[in-house]
Design an enzyme around this catalytic site. Structure first.
Site, PDB file in Angstrom:
ATOM      1  N   THR A  47      39.826  36.511  34.707  1.00 17.89           N
ATOM      2  CA  THR A  47      39.906  37.105  36.032  1.00 17.89           C
ATOM      3  C   THR A  47      40.822  38.322  35.990  1.00 17.89           C
ATOM      4  O   THR A  47      41.132  38.839  34.908  1.00 17.89           O
ATOM      5  CB  THR A  47      40.363  36.058  37.075  1.00 17.89           C
ATOM      6  OG1 THR A  47      40.261  36.613  38.391  1.00 17.89           O
ATOM      7  CG2 THR A  47      41.789  35.588  36.862  1.00 17.89           C
ATOM      8  N   ASN A  48      41.236  38.828  37.139  1.00 15.50           N
ATOM      9  CA  ASN A  48      42.125  39.998  37.200  1.00 15.50           C
ATOM     10  C   ASN A  48      43.034  39.840  38.413  1.00 15.50           C
ATOM     11  O   ASN A  48      42.801  38.975  39.266  1.00 15.50           O
ATOM     12  CB  ASN A  48      41.292  41.285  37.258  1.00 15.50           C
ATOM     13  CG  ASN A  48      40.430  41.331  38.498  1.00 15.50           C
ATOM     14  OD1 ASN A  48      40.936  41.428  39.610  1.00 15.50           O
ATOM     15  ND2 ASN A  48      39.114  41.221  38.336  1.00 15.50           N
TER      16      ASN A  48
END
Ligand code: CTP
Length: 423
Positions: free
Chosen positions: A228-229
């Site tokens: 993810t980020n």
């Protein structure tokens, strides 16, 4: 993020209740207001009494409920609409029917409620509740725009099942959400989108469909790990709220964030880029404006494991095979219909403008909002500094601002360009 209940000790709130099935929720709202410490006076239209009894609201508010300007047992109190209008720190109409909204927008004062609204010197908050088609009707939307123009705050109706059996926008927001808005109004701390939406001059989006994506996506490696980020979703949520405040019918497709789902719009929660792709493509044909603020993962594990992967006993590098995710915005650009406006976002670290312009052209966008992670205040935090690139070669730098202000400035710019094009 759950927020503590507001403290409204000593605040004086007039609650106007009108003849909608949602009137039963007014009882909950009175309870919440009383619990928060507010003093509450309830006004009802005669039709509201068909849905909820004055005895219920009178008992909960601990004050007599007023309906008629000229009460039958005349005691010289016919000027109460003036005294109540001056007494109130805030006047809330919840639920507000199409009929009452029309009356408020045009200054009618044929009941205690409408006469008090006209006399009130305090901020007013209107929470519409009605059937989908009544809410969508140009007459109602014009009336809501008129209310905003003259300084009323309007909480957009929510999307969901309606008493008629239809599904759509028209539900009154939940009492808890209204309470939060009340607290913001009486504190003078309107959330930026709401405050500005009441400002004359903000171009409206009445009658349009706006699709916004927000947040990160999460790509599973195995049942306990994801790629993810750090996107927080703030920019997309601010845009969705600003568009809803301007009267658009908004769908927010959001990856996982810590933000409370906004009210007054359809919210679609997704996890992966593939799910976001599906949710967006299902709505692309009817959307008039699309703002792709989501930080979509470009790659996803090619072969996610259904069991937790165990670590190896060696120091050999761990190799994870990834495959490309669909480019959601590129697909939208390929199928863009005439008149549809596509706005992308680009967070860059190097050659920001060149990279963003390439994306603007390649994805067939109208605008791209680019920010550089190396700029102080830009990126994943609460503020942003963007440069807007238009397909016509426009380059516009906006100053460092809270993301809610960026959302408003961006909407103003996009709408101004559109009205220039059509004039
Ligand atoms: N975007 C998208 N689908 C993807 C990746 C990105 O719709 N799979 C959208 C983003 O929401 C954003 C725009 O495309 O509005 C640009 O995203 P960005 O990540 O900056 O660019 P990419 O096209 O992914 O290129 P790169 O990562 O190489 O910079």
């Amino acid at each position: 993020m759950s927020v503590p209940p507001p403290d409204l000790t000593g605040r004086q709130v007039v609650l106007g209740v009108t003849g909608s099935i949602a009137a039963y929720k007014a009882a909950l709202l009175v309870r919440l207001l009383k619990k928060a410490g507010a003093e509450v006076r309830v006004l009802m239209t005669p039709d509201a009494e068909r849905f909820v009894s004055p005895l219920t609201l009178g008992t909960l508010s601990e004050n007599e409920v007023l309906t008629e300007i000229f009460p039958e047992n005349e005691d010289g109190s016919w000027t109460k609409h003036v005294t109540l209008g001056q007494w109130a720190d805030l006047f809330v109409v919840a639920p507000a029917t199409a009929q009452t909204i029309a009356k408020l927008a045009h200054g009618f004062c044929d009941s205690m409620l409408t006469a008090t609204a006209l006399s009130a010197r305090c901020p007013l908050l209107v929470c519409p509740a009605m059937d989908r088609d009544m809410y969508r009707h140009a007459a109602t939307q014009d009336n809501l725009d008129r209310l905003r123009e003259i300084g009323y705050a309007v909480m957009p109706a929510e999307h969901g099942e309606l008493a008629s059996g239809l599904v759509g926008q028209g539900r009154m927001p939940e009492p808890e959400a209204i309470l939060e808005r009340i607290a913001e109004r009486v504190d003078g701390k309107n959330p930026p989108a709401a405050g500005r939406a009441s400002e004359p001059g903000a171009p409206p989006l009445t009658g349009t469909e706006v699709l916004v994506t927000a947040g990160p996506t999460r790509e599973p490696i195995d049942p306990v790990r994801v790629l993810t980020n750090p996107s927080t979703g703030t920019m997309g949520y601010a845009l969705a709220e600003a568009a809803a405040q301007r009267g658009a019918s908004v769908t927010l497709v959001t990856g996982p964030t810590a933000l409370d789902p906004p009210t007054g719009m359809e919210v679609v929660q997704v996890e992966t880029a593939a799910e976001m792709h599906e949710a967006v493509q299902a709505r692309r044909e009817t959307a008039d404006y699309v703002f792709m603020a989501a930080a979509v993962a470009d790659y996803t594990p090619a072969d996610p494991s259904s069991s937790k992967r165990k670590k190896a006993d060696t120091d050999a590098p761990f190799v994870l095979h990834l495959r490309r995710t669909p480019d959601i915005l590129e697909t939208l650009g390929t199928h863009k219909r005439p008149g549809q406006v596509l706005v992308g976002f680009a967070l860059e670290t190097d050659n920001a403008l060149d990279n963003a312009r390439r994306k603007l052209d390649h994805k067939n966008l109208d605008w791209i909002a680019v920010n550089n992670l190396r700029d102080e205040g830009a990126g994943f935090g609460p503020t942003n500094r963007i440069t807007l690139l238009g397909h016509d070669g426009t380059v516009e730098e906006l100053p460092l601002m809270p993301k809610a202000d960026v959302a408003d400035a961006l909407l103003n710019r996009v709408l101004a360009a559109q009205s220039e094009e059509t004039s």
